[in-house]
Design an enzyme around this catalytic site. Structure first.
Site: not given
Length: 481
Positions: A171, A246, A280, A380
């Protein structure tokens, strides 16, 4: 690319069982780049059945067969390289040069690396004289991938899973799914056996949830936010499947006294801004000795001032737009939080660049006088926003660097490599880059990638990535003559 509203299941492009049209927006001009279908749990179930049916034969395929297929994929991929780069630019705003040189190129490297690792990999060995240790493919793998490196993350997972003998249900992010559709066409052209690779587009709460909870999926490999990763893990727990994740990052870049500031600071700023800050492992926290703070801030300001933001198709553009309005709004909000909490705005700030009134463009932003407890030092942001923090000594720098929920990557600049190594070993992160270790080298797809703490678990790339898709079986009484 004529298959955007269909799903790739069991070796064919099929109509959704219950699809809902969804427009993919080009973030550079806010126009429709393509229309896909958002699938349902029924579509996932059909894909899982195809993957399960294919697993029996593919899991017992020979190493030679897998190597030949990977070579065919590489050849087919290279024929559509430029097309794929253009699609990435259209769906998520990456400057075309970056889409070609990094996004599309690194994706290709994952298939090359999987082939290299497989060629010499030993799936079995003896433990003493009577016990045989075998590594076998884990089974059907559900792969849920993000929008920031849309096709790269599919390849990072699928290339290793394919080499291991697994089958997959993928997906992609519904925000940037078009490159995944092109990749499915490439895999079909290369002759991937039916059912080995299946693609179902959809959103996380529907298709993502159906994948992570499906009882006939043996493993979920997820890349995305920590918040979403927690939901995936909870959903997968009911069937005790392996979960590889991750997740987010808030990577520290420690610049030590003795480092060449004229080299280290611009490199740190530009690495933070890479992919418009939507990476990231971006070094979003620059840690500098308090005696050098003023000098560092001025170099950083000049570096950001020279960054060209604009049309991702234009030559010279370094930063394109953010991927979506939702991401634009989030970054604008967090810049405002940084100002409200008392950080010093060095350059940038809220709003679009002055000459851009359309598209999800943001101003490259740098904050100084950032405290470790501030929101912009802990959360983040996922945009071109750099926080500069000062430290009093090395122990203080390490404490600040390790003082977040994340542990994906870390960066160190020092006057000597020996000094940089010593500091890097004290950082709690899955990857450490010393003295500007370049991005895009072969080692990037050979070295393991993954995080500590809430940056996830498991590793991608190289031999470690292959082994994440393998189970270990011990056969006792397996005597050798």
């Amino acid at each position: 690319m004529s298959n955007t509203t269909k799903f790739y299941i069991d070796g064919a492009w099929v109509e959704p069982i219950a699809g809902t049209p969804f427009d993919v927006i080009n973030p550079a001009n806010e126009e429709v780049a393509g229309t896909i279908s958002l699938g349902s749990a029924a579509d996932v179930d059909r894909a899982v059945k195809a993957a399960r049916a294919a697993f029996g034969s593919w899991s017992t395929s020979s190493k030679a067969e897998r190597l030949e297929l990977l070579a065919s994929i590489i050849a087919a991929y290279e024929r559509r390289f430029d097309e794929l780069a253009a699609v990435i630019t259209a769906e998520m705003g990456s400057p075309l040069w970056f889409a070609k040189d990094v996004q599309t190129n690194t994706t290709l490297d994952h298939f090359k690396e999987a082939r290299r690792v497989l060629k010499d990999y030993d799936f079995g060995h003896m433990l003493g004289d009577t016990t045989h240790i075998v590594r076998e493919p884990i089974g059907v793998v559900g792969m849920i991938t993000p929008w920031n490196w849309p096709v790269n993350q599919i390849a990072a997972k699928f290339a290793a899973a394919l080499a291991a003998g697994c089958t997959a249900v993928v997906k992609p992010s519904e925000v940037a799914p078009l490159s995944g559709i092109v990749l499915a066409e490439i895999l079909h052209e290369a002759g991937v056996p039916k059912g080995v690779f299946n693609l179902v587009n959809g959103d996380g709460p529907t298709v993502g949830e159906a994948i992570s909870a499906h009882p006939d999926i043996d493993m979920v490999s997820f890349t995305g936010s920590t918040r979403a990763g927690v939901l995936v893990a909870k959903s997968a727990a009911e069937t005790v499947k392996r979960v590889h994740q991750e997740l987010g990052g808030k990577s520290a870049n420690i610049i030590l006294p003795g480092a060449d500031l004229a080299k280290a600071v611009p490199a740190g700023v530009l690495r933070c801004f890479t992919n418009t800050g939507q990476s990231c492992q971006a070094p979003t926290r620059m840690l500098v000795h308090r005696d050098q703070l003023g000098e560092v801030v001025e170099i950083a300001r000049r570096t950001a001032e020279a960054v060209v933001v604009g049309d991702p198709l234009a030559e010279g553009t370094r930063l394109g737009p953010l991927v979506s309005k939702a991401q634009f709004d989030r970054v604008q909000h967090l810049i405002g939080v940084g100002i409200a909490e008392g950080a010093t705005l060095v350059i940038g700030g809220q709003g679009r660049p002055a000459d851009l009134n359309r598209g999800y463009y943001v101003r490259p932003t740098i904050f100084s006088d950032v405290r470790p407890d501030m929101t912009i030092a802990q959360q983040e942001i996922f945009g071109p926003v750099l926080s500069i923090l000062s430290y009093k000594d090395e122990d203080d720098a390490i404490e600040i660097a390790n003082g977040t929920l994340y542990g994906l990557s870390g960066y160190v600049w020092a006057g000597s490599l020996e000094h940089a190594r010593a500091i890097g070993l004290r950082m709690r992160a899955g990857r450490i880059y010393l003295n500007g270790a370049p991005h895009g080298k072969l080692q990037d797809v050979e070295a393991p990638f993954g995080g500590y703490k809430q940056s996830g678990n498991g590793r991608e790339a190289g031999i470690y990535g292959l082994e994440d898709f393998l189970e270990i079986k011990a056969i006792l009484g397996y005597e050798v003559a």
